[in-house]
Motif scaffolding. Structure first.
Motif, PDB file in Angstrom:
ATOM      1  N   PRO A  85       0.819  -1.223   0.000  1.00 44.82           N
ATOM      2  CA  PRO A  85       0.000   0.000   0.000  1.00 44.82           C
ATOM      3  C   PRO A  85       0.849   1.268   0.000  1.00 44.82           C
ATOM      4  N   ASN A  86       1.615   1.453  -1.057  1.00 48.97           N
ATOM      5  CA  ASN A  86       2.441   2.643  -1.157  1.00 48.97           C
ATOM      6  C   ASN A  86       2.933   2.762  -2.589  1.00 48.97           C
ATOM      7  N   GLY A 134       6.141  -2.432   2.769  1.00 50.28           N
ATOM      8  CA  GLY A 134       5.254  -1.359   2.353  1.00 50.28           C
ATOM      9  C   GLY A 134       4.427  -0.733   3.461  1.00 50.28           C
ATOM     10  N   GLN A 135       4.547  -1.263   4.680  1.00 48.87           N
ATOM     11  CA  GLN A 135       3.784  -0.717   5.799  1.00 48.87           C
ATOM     12  C   GLN A 135       4.623   0.313   6.551  1.00 48.87           C
ATOM     13  N   LYS A 136       3.977   1.238   7.213  1.00 52.27           N
ATOM     14  CA  LYS A 136       4.680   2.269   7.959  1.00 52.27           C
ATOM     15  C   LYS A 136       4.843   1.870   9.422  1.00 52.27           C
ATOM     16  N   ASN A 137       5.967   2.289   9.997  1.00 50.20           N
ATOM     17  CA  ASN A 137       6.223   2.145  11.436  1.00 50.20           C
ATOM     18  C   ASN A 137       6.120   0.699  11.915  1.00 50.20           C
ATOM     19  N   GLU A 138       6.599  -0.224  11.089  1.00 50.46           N
ATOM     20  CA  GLU A 138       6.605  -1.635  11.468  1.00 50.46           C
ATOM     21  C   GLU A 138       7.816  -1.942  12.345  1.00 50.46           C
ATOM     22  N   SER A 139       7.630  -2.829  13.307  1.00 49.34           N
ATOM     23  CA  SER A 139       8.731  -3.241  14.180  1.00 49.34           C
ATOM     24  C   SER A 139       9.470  -4.426  13.583  1.00 49.34           C
ATOM     25  N   PHE A 140      10.771  -4.489  13.845  1.00 47.65           N
ATOM     26  CA  PHE A 140      11.605  -5.614  13.429  1.00 47.65           C
ATOM     27  C   PHE A 140      11.035  -6.907  14.021  1.00 47.65           C
ATOM     28  N   LEU A 141      10.946  -7.938  13.186  1.00 46.27           N
ATOM     29  CA  LEU A 141      10.366  -9.221  13.615  1.00 46.27           C
ATOM     30  C   LEU A 141      11.485 -10.223  13.913  1.00 46.27           C
ATOM     31  N   PRO A 142      11.738 -10.501  15.194  1.00 47.20           N
ATOM     32  CA  PRO A 142      12.877 -11.349  15.567  1.00 47.20           C
ATOM     33  C   PRO A 142      12.840 -12.755  14.964  1.00 47.20           C
ATOM     34  N   PHE A 143      11.649 -13.308  14.695  1.00 44.61           N
ATOM     35  CA  PHE A 143      11.597 -14.671  14.166  1.00 44.61           C
ATOM     36  C   PHE A 143      12.208 -14.779  12.772  1.00 44.61           C
ATOM     37  N   THR A 144      12.366 -13.657  12.094  1.00 42.64           N
ATOM     38  CA  THR A 144      12.970 -13.700  10.764  1.00 42.64           C
ATOM     39  C   THR A 144      14.453 -14.069  10.830  1.00 42.64           C
ATOM     40  N   LEU A 145      15.058 -13.945  11.996  1.00 43.05           N
ATOM     41  CA  LEU A 145      16.461 -14.346  12.153  1.00 43.05           C
ATOM     42  C   LEU A 145      16.639 -15.836  11.870  1.00 43.05           C
ATOM     43  N   GLN A 146      15.632 -16.621  12.202  1.00 40.81           N
ATOM     44  CA  GLN A 146      15.695 -18.066  11.927  1.00 40.81           C
ATOM     45  C   GLN A 146      15.769 -18.332  10.425  1.00 40.81           C
ATOM     46  N   LYS A 147      15.109 -17.508   9.654  1.00 40.98           N
ATOM     47  CA  LYS A 147      15.117 -17.674   8.201  1.00 40.98           C
ATOM     48  C   LYS A 147      16.496 -17.333   7.630  1.00 40.98           C
ATOM     49  N   ILE A 148      17.128 -16.318   8.201  1.00 42.21           N
ATOM     50  CA  ILE A 148      18.486 -15.980   7.781  1.00 42.21           C
ATOM     51  C   ILE A 148      19.427 -17.148   8.066  1.00 42.21           C
ATOM     52  N   GLU A 149      19.282 -17.743   9.239  1.00 41.94           N
ATOM     53  CA  GLU A 149      20.113 -18.895   9.606  1.00 41.94           C
ATOM     54  C   GLU A 149      19.881 -20.074   8.660  1.00 41.94           C
ATOM     55  N   GLN A 150      18.630 -20.297   8.287  1.00 41.78           N
ATOM     56  CA  GLN A 150      18.314 -21.368   7.340  1.00 41.78           C
ATOM     57  C   GLN A 150      18.984 -21.130   5.989  1.00 41.78           C
ATOM     58  N   LEU A 151      18.904 -19.889   5.518  1.00 39.03           N
ATOM     59  CA  LEU A 151      19.495 -19.559   4.224  1.00 39.03           C
ATOM     60  C   LEU A 151      21.015 -19.698   4.259  1.00 39.03           C
TER      61      LEU A 151
END
Length: 217
Positions: free
Chosen positions: A42-43, A141-158
């Motif tokens: 939405p932007n 695309g969203q405003k003022n979103e907070s960093f999502l810590p669970f995404t770190l697991q995806k980085i580790e997987q990659l």
């Protein structure tokens, strides 16, 4: 190699020429160009004409992040604009291999992005073909979103899949990256960091970039 890629969408475009000169002086070699269509996200963001102008007047590596529906229709314009890297979203199309081949056959690097809740497993067949995987650490695309810590697991997987398969892709993160969470991303395996709001905060480019670099040393 660690890559720091400021997201121009967060910059003061009224001062774009001065901003670009300052970034170059500070040793920045790559820029992140957000392309948004107000449908997939939405932007509205930059377009291919902007990229073409930047290529004509600067020496930056231009990493174009397409947050658009049906990216198979949009990539031609960015190929013509001589983008250096074109990243599209896995969720936005069913034609992944076509897009990858079209971009690579144009001698342009190709990236694929995944939203926070898209599993890394969805990419397994595509990982040998791409130069970059972008892990969104916020909802795009969203405003003022907070960093999502669970995404770190995806980085580790990659990182693990890259080592097992001997693949060559960069692991990029994008989404509210600051001096508090950048080291978490790098430790997990990211080597390409997109930061916009933090770098351009108060237009204090030098101190903000130094803070990011210090946080990952």
């Amino acid at each position: 190699m660690m890559i720091l890629s400021p997201s121009l969408f967060n910059s003061d475009l009224y001062q774009i020429k001065e901003t670009l000169e300052n970034l170059q002086t500070l040793g920045i070699g790559q820029l992140h160009i957000d392309v948004m269509d107000n449908h997939y996200v939405p932007n509205l963001g930059f377009n291919a004409s902007f990229v073409k102008n930047l290529k004509a007047h600067t020496d930056f590596i231009l990493d174009c992040h397409l947050m658009v529906e049906r990216p198979e229709l949009a990539i031609v314009d960015f190929i013509d604009a001589k983008a250096d890297i074109i990243t599209f979203h896995y969720e936005a199309t069913a034609h992944h291999s076509y897009i990858i081949n079209k971009i690579k056959n144009s001698n342009i690097k190709v990236g694929i992005a995944i939203n926070p809740c898209t599993p890394v497993e969805n990419l397994k067949l595509l990982l040998p073909q791409v130069d970059q995987v972008l892990v969104m650490t916020v909802n795009p695309g969203q405003k003022n979103e907070s960093f999502l810590p669970f995404t770190l697991q995806k980085i580790e997987q990659l990182k693990s899949l890259k080592q097992i398969g001997n693949y060559h892709y960069d692991i990029q993160v994008d989404g509210n990256i600051n001096d508090q969470n950048i080291s978490l991303c790098v430790t997990a395996g990211a080597n390409s960091i997109v930061s916009g709001g933090f770098i351009f905060n108060n237009n204090a480019l030098e101190s903000n970039i130094q803070s990011l670099k210090a946080a990952i040393k």
